[in-house]
Design an enzyme around this catalytic site. Structure first.
Site, PDB file in Angstrom:
ATOM      1  N   PHE A 134      55.602  62.976  58.768  1.00  0.00           N
ATOM      2  CA  PHE A 134      56.715  63.621  58.076  1.00  0.00           C
ATOM      3  C   PHE A 134      56.580  63.406  56.569  1.00  0.00           C
ATOM      4  O   PHE A 134      56.175  62.334  56.125  1.00  0.00           O
ATOM      5  CB  PHE A 134      58.040  63.044  58.588  1.00  0.00           C
ATOM      6  CG  PHE A 134      59.241  63.825  58.136  1.00  0.00           C
ATOM      7  CD1 PHE A 134      59.523  65.059  58.694  1.00  0.00           C
ATOM      8  CD2 PHE A 134      60.071  63.327  57.147  1.00  0.00           C
ATOM      9  CE1 PHE A 134      60.629  65.780  58.263  1.00  0.00           C
ATOM     10  CE2 PHE A 134      61.170  64.050  56.715  1.00  0.00           C
ATOM     11  CZ  PHE A 134      61.448  65.283  57.279  1.00  0.00           C
ATOM     12  N   ASP A 211      57.904  54.794  62.641  1.00  0.00           N
ATOM     13  CA  ASP A 211      59.011  55.714  62.406  1.00  0.00           C
ATOM     14  C   ASP A 211      59.392  56.288  63.768  1.00  0.00           C
ATOM     15  O   ASP A 211      58.607  57.017  64.382  1.00  0.00           O
ATOM     16  CB  ASP A 211      58.585  56.833  61.444  1.00  0.00           C
ATOM     17  CG  ASP A 211      59.735  57.759  61.064  1.00  0.00           C
ATOM     18  OD1 ASP A 211      60.696  57.870  61.853  1.00  0.00           O
ATOM     19  OD2 ASP A 211      59.663  58.391  59.994  1.00  0.00           O
ATOM     20  N   TYR A 236      70.970  61.041  63.270  1.00  0.00           N
ATOM     21  CA  TYR A 236      71.644  62.342  63.339  1.00  0.00           C
ATOM     22  C   TYR A 236      70.979  63.317  64.297  1.00  0.00           C
ATOM     23  O   TYR A 236      71.442  64.447  64.445  1.00  0.00           O
ATOM     24  CB  TYR A 236      71.751  62.981  61.949  1.00  0.00           C
ATOM     25  CG  TYR A 236      70.480  62.966  61.130  1.00  0.00           C
ATOM     26  CD1 TYR A 236      69.450  63.857  61.373  1.00  0.00           C
ATOM     27  CD2 TYR A 236      70.339  62.074  60.082  1.00  0.00           C
ATOM     28  CE1 TYR A 236      68.299  63.844  60.616  1.00  0.00           C
ATOM     29  CE2 TYR A 236      69.195  62.046  59.313  1.00  0.00           C
ATOM     30  CZ  TYR A 236      68.174  62.945  59.590  1.00  0.00           C
ATOM     31  OH  TYR A 236      67.029  62.921  58.828  1.00  0.00           O
ATOM     32  N   LYS A 237      69.922  62.890  64.971  1.00  0.00           N
ATOM     33  CA  LYS A 237      69.274  63.761  65.944  1.00  0.00           C
ATOM     34  C   LYS A 237      69.871  63.500  67.319  1.00  0.00           C
ATOM     35  O   LYS A 237      70.989  63.913  67.612  1.00  0.00           O
ATOM     36  CB  LYS A 237      67.758  63.529  65.920  1.00  0.00           C
ATOM     37  CG  LYS A 237      67.099  63.772  64.562  1.00  0.00           C
ATOM     38  CD  LYS A 237      65.614  63.510  64.617  1.00  0.00           C
ATOM     39  CE  LYS A 237      64.966  63.530  63.230  1.00  0.00           C
ATOM     40  NZ  LYS A 237      65.047  64.819  62.552  1.00  0.00           N
ATOM     41  N   ARG A 385      59.927  75.165  66.428  1.00  0.00           N
ATOM     42  CA  ARG A 385      60.116  74.001  67.298  1.00  0.00           C
ATOM     43  C   ARG A 385      61.263  74.266  68.265  1.00  0.00           C
ATOM     44  O   ARG A 385      62.336  74.708  67.860  1.00  0.00           O
ATOM     45  CB  ARG A 385      60.407  72.742  66.479  1.00  0.00           C
ATOM     46  CG  ARG A 385      59.268  72.299  65.595  1.00  0.00           C
ATOM     47  CD  ARG A 385      59.490  70.910  65.039  1.00  0.00           C
ATOM     48  NE  ARG A 385      60.762  70.772  64.345  1.00  0.00           N
ATOM     49  CZ  ARG A 385      61.189  69.645  63.781  1.00  0.00           C
ATOM     50  NH1 ARG A 385      60.442  68.562  63.830  1.00  0.00           N
ATOM     51  NH2 ARG A 385      62.355  69.591  63.160  1.00  0.00           N
TER      52      ARG A 385
END
Length: 411
Positions: A134, A211, A236-237, A385
């Site tokens: 990322f 991560d 937040y996922k 995605r």
């Protein structure tokens, strides 16, 4: 039409057999949304999150005012961290705190690890990372390398897969100060071999920073069992903490006395309210804290953790494998003949919670899907995605979204 009905029957059967199906009603509906397939970027809000926020504002904040700090808020970073550790990270108490953003905590942990490695052995001046990670991970490590006079050693994985144990073994050695990798690759969804890679790095004398942003709440993680050193992730996922929800950092107990993060703030002090001269770091995981913790922002996260505690991460993972497997079958049947490439691992044991599909025109296709109320996300240069969230996504919803994608791909 015959093929659609065959898959529709599969979706009905899977939903009827789904032990997690009853939890979908705990999430707020979204007007006009036909299929929400971006749970890997932002989870849906729980009904309980709004209710808890209202109570907190009216009773705890509004009613207790400044007394709330003495009555519990001051301990929330560790208490909520322990809950994440227990429910989703395989971490014993006292090793996880909630604070900051993923980027800030990544900087704190990586900088502390690099500083410690270089101080112990000046030869260790290399940070091993991968070119497909990322962006924030790459950017932060580039900055640390510039600050500390370190070098970056890049792994170039297959973009449709991810970093392998063999690739890590080829790059680590006496010069390695730190290895930084994602457990689930944000592009492909590749699930790295956490225990094997951690062992390889340790055999070379180097710590690993994982991560787990795309793992936590979706894929079981066992940081203590792996012998992991450090980890960072967002809430937040799949934890449904809401946009901008605070991150969490994991610092293994065996490192807490030695590693020192660089952002020295009052909340990471041994005695925050002494307010004396000089910084004396807390002797435990609180040393990762800097400023005042985001108490209000933890309320939706607590609602998400309540649900995860009730359901269990293993049940979440079992449904996740079924959801992505169903989406993969639809992609092969409907999209493969139209030039769409599956850029994710096919083996479920190597696949996280999302799939990536690629075709040159998918940016425009994504725009048209959003207009229809079908919400995946697009990743440059050509990837869509598909990220179903096991607690809030039905198989019928995946079917509707993939059918719309097939229609738009045929235009």
């Amino acid at each position: 039409m015959r093929e659609f009905e065959r898959f529709a029957e599969q979706a009905r059967r899977l939903d009827a057999e789904d032990p997690l199906g009853r939890y979908r009603d705990r999430f707020l509906p979204a007007d006009g949304v036909v299929a929400y397939l971006d749970g890997n970027s932002l989870g849906r809000p729980l009904r309980a999150a709004g209710e808890r926020l209202g109570r907190f504002v009216g009773q705890e904040w509004g009613g207790r005012l400044i007394r709330g700090w003495d009555e519990g808020w001051i301990d929330w970073p560790r208490q909520v961290g322990d809950r994440i550790g227990r429910a989703a990270l395989g971490a014993a108490p006292g090793q996880v705190v909630v604070a900051d953003s993923t980027t800030v905590l990544l900087y704190k942990l990586a900088r502390a690890a690099v500083d410690a490695a270089m101080a112990a052995d000046p030869r260790r001046r290399e940070i091993v990372l991968d070119a497909e990670n990322f962006p924030t991970d790459r950017y932060v490590l580039e900055g640390i390398a510039a600050e500390r006079g370190a070098a970056l050693r890049w792994i170039d994985p297959d973009p449709a897969a991810g970093v392998t144990s063999e690739q890590v073994a080829a790059e680590v050695g006496p010069a390695t100060a730190l290895v930084v990798l994602s457990h689930v690759a944000y592009r492909s969804g590749h699930l790295a071999d956490g225990p094997a890679i951690t062992r390889i790095a340790h055999d070379a004398g180097a710590p690993v920073l994982w991560d787990v942003s795309h793992s936590v709440g979706s894929v079981p993680v066992a940081l203590d069992e792996w012998g992991a050193d450090l980890a960072v992730g967002c809430s937040y996922k799949y934890l449904n903490g809401g946009p901008g929800a605070p991150a969490f950092g994991y610092l293994a107990a065996r490192h807490q006395a030695a590693l020192r993060q660089p952002v020295q703030g009052w909340f990471g002090h041994r005695d925050p309210f002494a307010m004396g001269p000089g910084h004396e770091a807390a002797p435990d995981v609180r040393a990762l804290l800097s400023g005042t913790p985001p108490v209000l922002a933890m309320i939706p996260l607590l609602a998400g953790l309540d649900l995860l505690d009730e359901v269990g991460i293993d049940a979440v993972r079992a449904k996740s494998v079924l959801l992505t497997g169903f989406a993969l079958r639809l992609a092969d049947e409907w999209l493969g003949p139209r030039g769409v490439v599956v850029a994710s691992p096919r083996a479920p044991e190597r696949r996280g919670g999302h799939l990536t599909l690629r075709r040159a025109d998918f940016r425009e296709v994504t725009d048209r899907l959003w207009e229809r109320g079908v919400l995946p996300d697009f990743r440059t240069p050509d990837g869509i995605r598909i990220g179903p969230a096991p607690l809030s996504t039905s198989f019928a919803e995946v079917l509707s979204g993939m059918a719309a994608l097939a229609e738009e791909s045929a235009r």
